[in-house]
Design a protein around this motif. Sequence first.
Motif, short mmCIF file in Angstrom:
data_model
loop_
_atom_site.label_atom_id
_atom_site.label_comp_id
_atom_site.label_asym_id
_atom_site.label_seq_id
_atom_site.Cartn_x
_atom_site.Cartn_y
_atom_site.Cartn_z
N CYS A 329 0.87 -1.18 0.00
CA CYS A 329 0.00 0.00 0.00
C CYS A 329 0.90 1.23 0.00
CB CYS A 329 -0.91 0.01 1.22
SG CYS A 329 -1.89 1.52 1.33
N ALA A 330 0.79 2.02 -1.07
CA ALA A 330 1.71 3.14 -1.27
C ALA A 330 1.32 4.41 -0.52
CB ALA A 330 1.83 3.43 -2.76
N GLY A 331 0.28 4.34 0.29
CA GLY A 331 -0.08 5.49 1.11
C GLY A 331 -0.78 6.61 0.37
N CYS A 332 -1.17 6.35 -0.89
CA CYS A 332 -1.83 7.41 -1.68
C CYS A 332 -3.31 7.44 -1.28
CB CYS A 332 -1.65 7.15 -3.17
SG CYS A 332 -1.73 5.40 -3.66
N GLY A 333 -3.54 7.69 -0.01
CA GLY A 333 -4.87 7.55 0.59
C GLY A 333 -5.96 8.38 -0.05
N ILE A 335 -6.66 8.75 -3.04
CA ILE A 335 -7.27 8.04 -4.18
C ILE A 335 -8.39 7.11 -3.71
CG2 ILE A 335 -6.84 6.35 -6.02
CD1 ILE A 335 -4.01 7.46 -6.26
N CYS A 336 -8.05 6.19 -2.79
CA CYS A 336 -9.06 5.20 -2.39
C CYS A 336 -10.10 5.80 -1.46
CB CYS A 336 -8.41 3.97 -1.77
SG CYS A 336 -7.15 4.34 -0.57
N VAL A 346 -8.67 4.00 3.95
CA VAL A 346 -8.20 2.66 3.60
C VAL A 346 -6.73 2.45 3.95
CG1 VAL A 346 -7.84 1.05 1.67
CG2 VAL A 346 -9.93 2.40 1.79
N ASN A 347 -5.90 3.43 3.62
CA ASN A 347 -4.46 3.18 3.84
C ASN A 347 -4.11 3.13 5.33
OD1 ASN A 347 -4.61 6.22 3.78
ND2 ASN A 347 -2.44 5.96 4.24
N MET A 350 -4.77 -0.36 6.16
CA MET A 350 -3.68 -1.16 5.58
C MET A 350 -2.44 -1.12 6.49
SD MET A 350 -4.61 -2.41 2.63
CE MET A 350 -5.73 -2.16 1.26
N CYS A 392 -7.05 2.05 -7.47
CA CYS A 392 -5.78 1.81 -6.76
C CYS A 392 -4.64 1.54 -7.75
CB CYS A 392 -5.95 0.60 -5.82
SG CYS A 392 -4.39 0.11 -5.04
N PRO A 393 -3.58 2.34 -7.72
CA PRO A 393 -2.51 2.13 -8.69
C PRO A 393 -1.77 0.81 -8.49
CG PRO A 393 -1.90 3.82 -7.10
CD PRO A 393 -3.33 3.49 -6.85
N LEU A 396 -4.49 -3.32 -5.28
CA LEU A 396 -4.67 -4.12 -4.06
C LEU A 396 -6.09 -4.67 -3.98
CD1 LEU A 396 -2.82 -1.97 -1.37
CD2 LEU A 396 -2.10 -4.13 -2.30
N ILE A 398 -8.61 -4.59 -2.09
CA ILE A 398 -8.99 -3.77 -0.93
C ILE A 398 -10.14 -4.39 -0.12
CG2 ILE A 398 -9.84 -1.50 -0.21
CD1 ILE A 398 -8.35 -0.31 -2.62
S1 SF4 Z 1 -5.04 0.98 -1.15
FE1 SF4 Z 1 -4.19 1.54 -3.15
S2 SF4 Z 1 -5.02 3.59 -3.56
FE2 SF4 Z 1 -5.29 3.18 -1.40
S3 SF4 Z 1 -3.51 4.07 -0.42
FE3 SF4 Z 1 -3.05 1.91 -0.77
S4 SF4 Z 1 -2.02 1.84 -2.76
FE4 SF4 Z 1 -3.01 3.86 -2.61
#
Ligand code: SF4
Length: 410
Positions: A329-333, A335-336, A346-347, A350, A392-393, A396, A398
């Motif tokens: 999980c890249a932390g790009c919260g 987005i999700c 979500v992040n 995660m 999600c890039p 995942l 989710i």
């Molecule tokens: S679940 Fe996907 S979109 Fe959301 S923070 Fe993690 S990598 Fe980014």
Amino acid sequence: MNPKNKETGVSRRDFVKTVGLAGLAVAGAGATGALAAPEPPAAAAPPGTMPKRKLGKTGVEVSVLNLGGMFDTINNQLLLKQSLKWGVTMWDTAEAYGNGLSEEGMGRFFARNPEARQEIFLVTKLVPKEGKLTERLDKSLKRLQTDHVDLFFIHAITGIGQMTPAFKAWAAEMKQAGKIKFFGFSTHTNMADCLAGAARLDWIDAVMMSYNFQVMHDPKMQEAVKACEKSGVGLVAMKTMGGGPGAKKTASPAKLEMAEKFLKRGFTDKQAKLKVVWETPQIASLCSQMPNLTILMANVAAARDQVKLAREEVESLRQYALETQCDYCAGCGSICQEAVGGAVPVNEVMRCLMYHRYYGEPELARETFAGLPESVRQQLTAVDYSRAEQACPNRLAIAQLMRQAAEMLA
Ligand code: SF4
């Protein structure tokens, strides 16, 4: 000739040899990563000593390895002593770690070793949502048995908009009162945007952010790191192992092959993950949770040997990051979270799963999960995550991971 190191009493060759063996013991789950244009890491330090780098505009030279205090510092006083002895002179703690117990353990160490406080660049943090920052900082200082911290972070922001002018005024007041020397924030979420924002605020001295082989190649992240360098914001990396929220326990053939390659060079894949972060010259220090002497020793050796990764090793970490990104999980919260109408961060969930599965810290995972709003925990499995999964890039799973979180962490 193989001279003994004054600090450790062991020769450099023996130290690296011992740590190499210890490193084997800690080699386990994890992934690997890389950077586009690796150039000189730390300032050249004498062999066998801990390199230091300047923390942005603070001008302070800090150790490139930084002791993350998210462990039982009260009952690990020997580890604190040894980290200082091995040159790990930046220590990081927070009110949230063990509900103040991490700060208390460090405070007990300073009380017994008052001269040590002068050598340590001490960092603590507070989550802002509960307010009463001055009162809580005073309590932190009391637990730490010191009259000031060298660097204070607003803990775990998710967007630069949270750094309001009120914080600017508060930071100036605390500096004036001599309670903090420098000020900034930490973030595991939307890191690149937060960094880019920090570069625009002249009152942010330093930032600590998730930074590892999985996220370091993101062009947006690289641009933000450069912007911080330009404006003098000091950078500290955390979450450097790039652990994910998934349940995979067995090592993939790709991971084993990569680990084998690194072992031939004399270090583990985990040590390689630290080294690749140090390849970013703007990272002044790398904060690592080192809850036992084996890990401390392995990480110290990786910092001290100053052996750079070869270009193909950097590339193999990068390749490994691509192969394993569906479990990271890249932390790009933003987005999700936007895709679920803001219902679930979500992040953040995660991150709880990562603590449980990757760090092997179920208690910490449950504590962090319990800190999420009640509404989030209650509707975790009721939300439709299909749009979030499409957005999600890293692709995942989710919905499945949120179900697992509800079962494991409630
Ligand atoms: S679940 Fe996907 S979109 Fe959301 S923070 Fe993690 S990598 Fe980014």
